[in-house]
Design a protein around this motif. Structure first.
Motif, mmCIF file in Angstrom:
data_model
loop_
_atom_site.group_PDB
_atom_site.id
_atom_site.type_symbol
_atom_site.label_atom_id
_atom_site.label_comp_id
_atom_site.label_asym_id
_atom_site.label_seq_id
_atom_site.Cartn_x
_atom_site.Cartn_y
_atom_site.Cartn_z
ATOM 1 N N ASP A 259 0.806 -1.224 0.000
ATOM 2 C CA ASP A 259 0.000 0.000 0.000
ATOM 3 C C ASP A 259 0.840 1.275 0.000
ATOM 4 O O ASP A 259 0.329 2.348 -0.325
ATOM 5 C CB ASP A 259 -0.913 0.010 1.234
ATOM 6 C CG ASP A 259 -1.906 -1.142 1.228
ATOM 7 O OD1 ASP A 259 -2.334 -1.541 0.124
ATOM 8 O OD2 ASP A 259 -2.239 -1.636 2.321
ATOM 9 N N LEU A 260 2.104 1.168 0.364
ATOM 10 C CA LEU A 260 2.940 2.352 0.541
ATOM 11 C C LEU A 260 3.053 3.224 -0.715
ATOM 12 O O LEU A 260 2.986 4.462 -0.607
ATOM 13 C CB LEU A 260 4.325 1.945 1.030
ATOM 14 C CG LEU A 260 5.153 3.023 1.735
ATOM 15 C CD1 LEU A 260 4.388 3.620 2.915
ATOM 16 C CD2 LEU A 260 6.486 2.451 2.209
ATOM 17 N N PRO A 261 3.197 2.652 -1.919
ATOM 18 C CA PRO A 261 3.277 3.509 -3.115
ATOM 19 C C PRO A 261 2.029 4.348 -3.349
ATOM 20 O O PRO A 261 2.109 5.413 -3.987
ATOM 21 C CB PRO A 261 3.482 2.498 -4.252
ATOM 22 C CG PRO A 261 4.099 1.310 -3.597
ATOM 23 C CD PRO A 261 3.460 1.247 -2.236
ATOM 24 N N LYS A 262 0.891 3.906 -2.829
ATOM 25 C CA LYS A 262 -0.347 4.678 -2.980
ATOM 26 C C LYS A 262 -0.448 5.782 -1.923
ATOM 27 O O LYS A 262 -1.149 6.772 -2.123
ATOM 28 C CB LYS A 262 -1.563 3.749 -2.845
ATOM 29 C CG LYS A 262 -1.546 2.564 -3.793
ATOM 30 C CD LYS A 262 -2.673 1.605 -3.466
ATOM 31 C CE LYS A 262 -2.566 0.323 -4.295
ATOM 32 N NZ LYS A 262 -3.615 -0.665 -3.920
ATOM 33 N N MET A 263 0.256 5.600 -0.830
ATOM 34 C CA MET A 263 0.162 6.544 0.286
ATOM 35 C C MET A 263 1.233 7.633 0.227
ATOM 36 O O MET A 263 1.058 8.709 0.810
ATOM 37 C CB MET A 263 0.295 5.775 1.613
ATOM 38 C CG MET A 263 -0.725 4.662 1.790
ATOM 39 S SD MET A 263 -0.246 3.472 3.086
ATOM 40 C CE MET A 263 -0.004 4.527 4.489
ATOM 41 N N ALA A 264 2.353 7.346 -0.444
ATOM 42 C CA ALA A 264 3.487 8.278 -0.428
ATOM 43 C C ALA A 264 4.186 8.266 -1.781
ATOM 44 O O ALA A 264 3.919 7.410 -2.631
ATOM 45 C CB ALA A 264 4.462 7.893 0.683
#
Length: 261
Positions: A186-191
């Motif tokens: 999920d990190l690429p979508k959050m940052a």
């Protein structure tokens, strides 16, 4: 002559990074490639400038202008532009490509500062301006061969090193928790992970590789410090709830590797 000479650098985050110096062979090949590209650019410039100069002189000749000094002025301007193209080639690419020129990218080497950080405009410009001196009678080659850090004059003046590019050990034996793996998805979508530089990744990787040997208190302090800096760097407002600093760093490590393919 030494092969695969290595150097350890201490970053501002108090993390030691180890790099392999580029070596005279890789640097020479990169420079030959860059000089061929640069020669093509300069030949193109002189052809265009010659056409422009002939057209301008022809126009002046058709009028009543006194253009006796025009050829000298045109030559002086051309030489000045030639110098800016020469110096600007290396400066432009090393700033825009994080220490690499087309030749360095082909040979997989790049320039960094003495503290392991990417070079800036001032370092790139200083290296470029001193390059003619290094090239004169192979002065730079002698400095590279005789120095432990394989620096030419431009590197000493700018405070830089030329190293082999580190892609990141994709299969490094690191313990990544399941929670970190889930967060990495999920990190690429959050940052914005594109804000991470290879040096930032190297710092995270080095910490994860060496954390088991650290004192518990020092490890906690360092992981929190790194997590805060990375959170700010990638534009993440807060670290997800119930996520430790170590898990966040593991997620960043995992996500970055996927991003780089």
């Amino acid at each position: 002559m030494r092969f695969f000479n290595r150097v350890s650098l201490s970053t501002p985050e108090s993390v030691e990074l180890e790099f392999t110096l580029a070596g005279i062979g890789n640097r020479t090949l990169a420079l030959l490639i860059d000089y061929h590209i640069l020669a093509a650019i300069l030949i193109g410039f002189w052809v265009l400038w010659g056409m422009f100069s002939l057209g301008l002189l022809s126009y002046l000749n058709s009028g009543t202008f006194n253009y006796a000094s025009a050829p000298l002025w045109l030559l002086a301007i051309a030489l000045l532009i030639n110098f800016f193209i020469f110096a600007g080639y290396f400066t432009f690419f090393e700033v825009m490509w994080q220490g690499q020129t087309p030749g360095k990218r082909f040979t997989k080497i790049r320039v960094i500062r003495d503290d392991g950080r990417p070079i800036g405009l001032s370092q790139a410009a200083l290296r470029s301006l001193l390059r003619p001196i290094d090239d004169f009678c192979f002065v730079g080659v002698f400095f590279i061969l005789l120095g432990k850090q394989e620096k030419r004059l431009g590197d000493w003046a700018a405070g830089t090193l030329v190293i082999q590019e580190q892609r990141g050990d994709r299969k490094a034996t690191l313990m990544i928790s399941d929670q970190a793996k889930e967060l990495a998805i999920d990190l690429p979508k959050m940052a914005d992970l594109n804000q991470l530089l290879p040096d930032d990744f190297a710092v995270v990787r080095t910490y994860l590789q060496r954390r088991r040997a650290m004192d518990k208190r020092a490890r906690n302090d360092l992981s929190l410090n790194l997590a805060r800096q990375l959170r700010t760097l990638i534009g993440l407002e807060t670290i997800p709830p119930n996520t430790s600093a170590d898990q966040f760093l593991e997620a960043v490590y995992e996500a970055y590797q996927h991003l780089q393919g």
